[in-house]
Scaffold this active site. Structure first.
Site, PDB file in Angstrom:
ATOM      1  N   THR A  90      29.308  60.865  29.976  1.00 22.59           N
ATOM      2  CA  THR A  90      29.564  60.665  31.165  1.00 22.59           C
ATOM      3  C   THR A  90      28.483  61.154  32.462  1.00 22.59           C
ATOM      4  O   THR A  90      28.428  60.593  33.403  1.00 22.59           O
ATOM      5  CB  THR A  90      31.014  60.767  31.871  1.00 22.59           C
ATOM      6  OG1 THR A  90      31.537  62.005  31.500  1.00 22.59           O
ATOM      7  CG2 THR A  90      31.943  59.830  31.463  1.00 22.59           C
ATOM      8  N   ARG A 125      16.770  26.968  39.694  1.00 21.27           N
ATOM      9  CA  ARG A 125      17.363  25.763  40.481  1.00 21.27           C
ATOM     10  C   ARG A 125      16.638  25.854  41.853  1.00 21.27           C
ATOM     11  O   ARG A 125      16.996  24.590  42.211  1.00 21.27           O
ATOM     12  CB  ARG A 125      19.009  26.294  40.527  1.00 21.27           C
ATOM     13  CG  ARG A 125      19.736  25.972  39.147  1.00 21.27           C
ATOM     14  CD  ARG A 125      21.156  26.309  39.550  1.00 21.27           C
ATOM     15  NE  ARG A 125      21.530  25.227  40.009  1.00 21.27           N
ATOM     16  CZ  ARG A 125      22.997  25.012  40.648  1.00 21.27           C
ATOM     17  NH1 ARG A 125      23.716  25.883  40.455  1.00 21.27           N
ATOM     18  NH2 ARG A 125      23.191  23.945  41.057  1.00 21.27           N
ATOM     19  N   ASP A 221      22.733  52.447  34.566  1.00 15.56           N
ATOM     20  CA  ASP A 221      22.893  53.984  34.520  1.00 15.56           C
ATOM     21  C   ASP A 221      22.113  54.542  33.301  1.00 15.56           C
ATOM     22  O   ASP A 221      21.834  53.791  32.517  1.00 15.56           O
ATOM     23  CB  ASP A 221      24.333  54.507  34.780  1.00 15.56           C
ATOM     24  CG  ASP A 221      25.289  54.141  33.598  1.00 15.56           C
ATOM     25  OD1 ASP A 221      24.905  54.475  32.506  1.00 15.56           O
ATOM     26  OD2 ASP A 221      26.201  53.468  33.884  1.00 15.56           O
ATOM     27  N   LEU A 222      21.809  55.915  33.538  1.00 12.33           N
ATOM     28  CA  LEU A 222      21.077  56.437  32.601  1.00 12.33           C
ATOM     29  C   LEU A 222      21.613  56.195  31.095  1.00 12.33           C
ATOM     30  O   LEU A 222      21.156  56.221  30.083  1.00 12.33           O
ATOM     31  CB  LEU A 222      20.915  57.897  32.815  1.00 12.33           C
ATOM     32  CG  LEU A 222      19.997  58.767  31.909  1.00 12.33           C
ATOM     33  CD1 LEU A 222      18.734  58.237  31.568  1.00 12.33           C
ATOM     34  CD2 LEU A 222      19.865  60.073  32.559  1.00 12.33           C
ATOM     35  N   HIS A 227      21.224  53.974  25.983  1.00  6.38           N
ATOM     36  CA  HIS A 227      21.694  52.964  24.859  1.00  6.38           C
ATOM     37  C   HIS A 227      20.946  51.708  24.549  1.00  6.38           C
ATOM     38  O   HIS A 227      20.370  51.112  23.457  1.00  6.38           O
ATOM     39  CB  HIS A 227      23.173  52.353  24.981  1.00  6.38           C
ATOM     40  CG  HIS A 227      23.753  51.778  24.090  1.00  6.38           C
ATOM     41  ND1 HIS A 227      24.104  52.045  22.675  1.00  6.38           N
ATOM     42  CD2 HIS A 227      24.248  50.435  24.172  1.00  6.38           C
ATOM     43  CE1 HIS A 227      24.687  51.009  22.183  1.00  6.38           C
ATOM     44  NE2 HIS A 227      24.659  49.961  23.087  1.00  6.38           N
ATOM     45  N   ARG A 232      16.424  48.946  21.488  1.00  8.37           N
ATOM     46  CA  ARG A 232      15.284  48.089  21.815  1.00  8.37           C
ATOM     47  C   ARG A 232      13.805  48.794  21.518  1.00  8.37           C
ATOM     48  O   ARG A 232      12.789  48.182  21.428  1.00  8.37           O
ATOM     49  CB  ARG A 232      15.369  47.349  23.056  1.00  8.37           C
ATOM     50  CG  ARG A 232      16.709  46.492  23.308  1.00  8.37           C
ATOM     51  CD  ARG A 232      16.665  45.434  22.182  1.00  8.37           C
ATOM     52  NE  ARG A 232      18.066  44.776  22.312  1.00  8.37           N
ATOM     53  CZ  ARG A 232      18.374  43.644  21.769  1.00  8.37           C
ATOM     54  NH1 ARG A 232      17.650  43.290  20.507  1.00  8.37           N
ATOM     55  NH2 ARG A 232      19.493  42.967  21.850  1.00  8.37           N
TER      56      ARG A 232
HETATM   57  C1  FAD Z   1      17.971  44.624  16.000  1.00  7.43           C
HETATM   58  C2  FAD Z   1      19.024  43.895  16.449  1.00  7.43           C
HETATM   59  C3  FAD Z   1      19.302  42.652  16.010  1.00  7.43           C
HETATM   60  C4  FAD Z   1      20.333  41.898  16.722  1.00  7.43           C
HETATM   61  N1  FAD Z   1      20.833  40.699  16.137  1.00  7.43           N
HETATM   62  C5  FAD Z   1      21.461  40.025  16.697  1.00  7.43           C
HETATM   63  C6  FAD Z   1      22.183  38.640  16.136  1.00  7.43           C
HETATM   64  O1  FAD Z   1      21.365  38.046  15.138  1.00  7.43           O
HETATM   65  N2  FAD Z   1      23.068  37.839  16.667  1.00  7.43           N
HETATM   66  C7  FAD Z   1      23.765  38.375  18.006  1.00  7.43           C
HETATM   67  O2  FAD Z   1      24.363  37.747  18.488  1.00  7.43           O
HETATM   68  N3  FAD Z   1      23.228  39.539  18.383  1.00  7.43           N
HETATM   69  C8  FAD Z   1      22.427  40.341  17.884  1.00  7.43           C
HETATM   70  N4  FAD Z   1      22.156  41.540  18.348  1.00  7.43           N
HETATM   71  C9  FAD Z   1      22.605  41.886  19.692  1.00  7.43           C
HETATM   72  C10 FAD Z   1      23.606  42.950  19.456  1.00  7.43           C
HETATM   73  O3  FAD Z   1      24.564  42.524  18.512  1.00  7.43           O
HETATM   74  C11 FAD Z   1      24.250  43.374  20.657  1.00  7.43           C
HETATM   75  O4  FAD Z   1      24.751  42.377  21.340  1.00  7.43           O
HETATM   76  C12 FAD Z   1      23.168  43.863  21.580  1.00  7.43           C
HETATM   77  O5  FAD Z   1      22.392  44.907  21.130  1.00  7.43           O
HETATM   78  C13 FAD Z   1      23.801  44.949  22.945  1.00  7.43           C
HETATM   79  O6  FAD Z   1      24.557  45.875  22.539  1.00  7.43           O
HETATM   80  P1  FAD Z   1      25.850  46.287  23.051  1.00  7.43           P
HETATM   81  O7  FAD Z   1      26.708  45.459  22.930  1.00  7.43           O
HETATM   82  O8  FAD Z   1      26.222  47.882  22.490  1.00  7.43           O
HETATM   83  O9  FAD Z   1      25.293  46.797  24.560  1.00  7.43           O
HETATM   84  P2  FAD Z   1      26.046  46.604  25.888  1.00  7.43           P
HETATM   85  O10 FAD Z   1      26.416  45.089  26.171  1.00  7.43           O
HETATM   86  O11 FAD Z   1      25.246  47.109  26.938  1.00  7.43           O
HETATM   87  O12 FAD Z   1      27.216  47.574  25.876  1.00  7.43           O
HETATM   88  C14 FAD Z   1      27.478  48.916  25.467  1.00  7.43           C
HETATM   89  C15 FAD Z   1      28.516  49.413  25.114  1.00  7.43           C
HETATM   90  O13 FAD Z   1      29.651  49.197  25.881  1.00  7.43           O
HETATM   91  C16 FAD Z   1      30.642  48.675  25.198  1.00  7.43           C
HETATM   92  N5  FAD Z   1      30.944  47.430  25.458  1.00  7.43           N
HETATM   93  C17 FAD Z   1      30.438  46.564  26.397  1.00  7.43           C
HETATM   94  N6  FAD Z   1      31.065  45.414  26.443  1.00  7.43           N
HETATM   95  C18 FAD Z   1      32.023  45.474  25.723  1.00  7.43           C
HETATM   96  C19 FAD Z   1      33.070  44.678  25.398  1.00  7.43           C
HETATM   97  N7  FAD Z   1      33.218  43.415  25.908  1.00  7.43           N
HETATM   98  N8  FAD Z   1      34.223  44.733  24.502  1.00  7.43           N
HETATM   99  C20 FAD Z   1      34.203  45.939  24.037  1.00  7.43           C
HETATM  100  N9  FAD Z   1      33.044  46.813  24.101  1.00  7.43           N
HETATM  101  C21 FAD Z   1      32.004  46.560  25.029  1.00  7.43           C
HETATM  102  C22 FAD Z   1      30.512  48.903  23.553  1.00  7.43           C
HETATM  103  O14 FAD Z   1      30.662  49.952  23.297  1.00  7.43           O
HETATM  104  C23 FAD Z   1      28.839  48.767  23.630  1.00  7.43           C
HETATM  105  O15 FAD Z   1      28.018  49.320  22.373  1.00  7.43           O
HETATM  106  C24 FAD Z   1      20.999  42.263  17.948  1.00  7.43           C
HETATM  107  C25 FAD Z   1      20.716  43.524  18.459  1.00  7.43           C
HETATM  108  C26 FAD Z   1      19.507  44.560  17.668  1.00  7.43           C
HETATM  109  C27 FAD Z   1      19.391  45.692  18.454  1.00  7.43           C
END
Ligand code: FAD
Length: 315
Positions: A90, A125, A221-222, A227, A232
């Site tokens: 945090t 749009r 945020d940072l 993350h 990426r």
């Molecule tokens: C190398 C690579 C390959 C990938 N391949 C695929 C693919 O084939 N298909 C595909 O669909 N996606 C793919 N992704 C996308 C991946 O599954 C994630 O959706 C994406 O990296 C965003 O990560 P995140 O959800 O951790 O990030 P954010 O959305 O920024 O979320 C950060 C963190 O917040 C929490 N969080 C946010 N929203 C929620 C929620 N609604 N419920 C619970 N916790 C939440 C989680 O802890 C999450 O880790 C890929 C990603 C990478 C890096």
């Protein structure tokens, strides 16, 4: 190559020409490049347009939890390292940053999956998209990999590469030609062909392909930025989104050098090792010859662990 419109260039010049007095903390190294577009890919850019907080803001927030503060800059780095190592996240959320990004639509589709940011995208749009589409540099053309379903294998060179590039360019040019014809609108907004209707912008865009560029403001945020970058700027990420993440890493270094150093040390260049993996390392340290079948790890996990340890997978 035109990354910015004349209006955008004017806006940036005006922003960089103005200064404001503030009592809030600012970061000179980031101020030096504030608003400036940092080029990415063939037409894209990233620019920092605003930020809040600095390394000291992370330390200050952590002090609220830990009571007594740190006193020296060296202690600040130690505290930030501790927070990073122990996933005390945090305090990092106290810093915010806002980027303006120009990126191909297929990159935007990967990027938008990061739900913890605030996004405002250019509206096709409302406005007409520029004729700007991504064509990879020849060195980034590669065949589909056979070892991993996601990714690139050997490079494509010579005539075969030229054929790919010609095809990509031809299709994008055709798509834009169709778009312009459907819009039926010249630069001053009057019909190109007065005998034809101009299709609504929200419909005319539907034939444009994923290589066309879009733009957005992206604020996060940072903690969530790191993350995003950990996923990426990673070698597993597709080259094109990684190119953006690498430029953003440089902005992170300018903005919060201590957090950046901790991030590189404990996240980017660190590894998570499973319980079985730790057991394998312990056995190896005790002088035991361990191989994949006797390790309890799957072949893939074994290769990953050996890569982390800098060992040949045949061991
Ligand atoms: C190398 C690579 C390959 C990938 N391949 C695929 C693919 O084939 N298909 C595909 O669909 N996606 C793919 N992704 C996308 C991946 O599954 C994630 O959706 C994406 O990296 C965003 O990560 P995140 O959800 O951790 O990030 P954010 O959305 O920024 O979320 C950060 C963190 O917040 C929490 N969080 C946010 N929203 C929620 C929620 N609604 N419920 C619970 N916790 C939440 C989680 O802890 C999450 O880790 C890929 C990603 C990478 C890096």
């Amino acid at each position: 190559m035109r990354r910015l419109t004349a209006e955008q260039q004017q806006e940036i010049a005006a922003q960089r020409g103005a200064t404001h007095q503030t009592r809030r903390a600012t970061v000179p190294a980031l101020e030096a490049t504030l608003y400036e577009p940092l080029p990415v890919l063939d037409h894209g850019f990233v620019r920092v347009v605003d930020y809040m907080g600095d390394d000291a803001a992370i330390v200050q927030a952590a002090r609220v939890s830990y009571g007594r503060g740190t006193r020296k800059v060296s202690e600040d780095q130690g505290l930030i390292n501790y927070l990073m190592r122990h996933r005390h996240t945090t305090p990092f959320e106290m810093c915010e940053i806002k980027y303006h990004v120009k990126l191909p639509i297929f990159v935007a589709r990967q990027w938008i999956r990061h739900r913890t940011a605030n996004v405002n995208e250019y509206s096709a749009r409302y406005s007409i998209l520029d004729k700007e589409f991504y064509i990879p540099d020849p060195e980034h053309l590669a065949v589909q990999t056979t070892t991993n379903r996601q990714g690139r294998g050997a490079a494509i060179a010579g005539e075969a590469a030229q054929r790919v590039l010609d095809l990509l360019r031809r299709d994008a040019e055709n798509a834009y030609m169709g778009y312009s014809e459907l819009l039926n609108e010249n630069a001053s907004g009057s019909p190109t062909d007065p005998a034809q209707p101009g299709l609504a912008r929200e419909l005319a865009r539907i034939n444009l392909s994923l290589g066309f560029y879009t733009q957005w403001y992206w604020k996060t945020d940072l903690h969530n930025l790191m993350h995003f970058l950990s996923l990426r700027a990673d070698p597993h990420a597709q080259y094109e989104i990684r190119a953006y993440a690498e430029v953003m890493l440089e902005t992170l270094k300018r903005w919060v050098p201590m957090a950046h150093a901790a991030f590189r040390e404990y996240r980017m260049n660190a590894a998570t090792i499973s319980a079985t993996g730790i057991e394998v390392i312990r056995r190896m340290l005790a002088g035991e010859q361990v191989d994949q079948p006797s390790s309890g790890l799957s072949p893939r996990e074994w290769r990953e662990l050996m890569a982390v340890l800098g060992q040949g997978a045949q061991r």
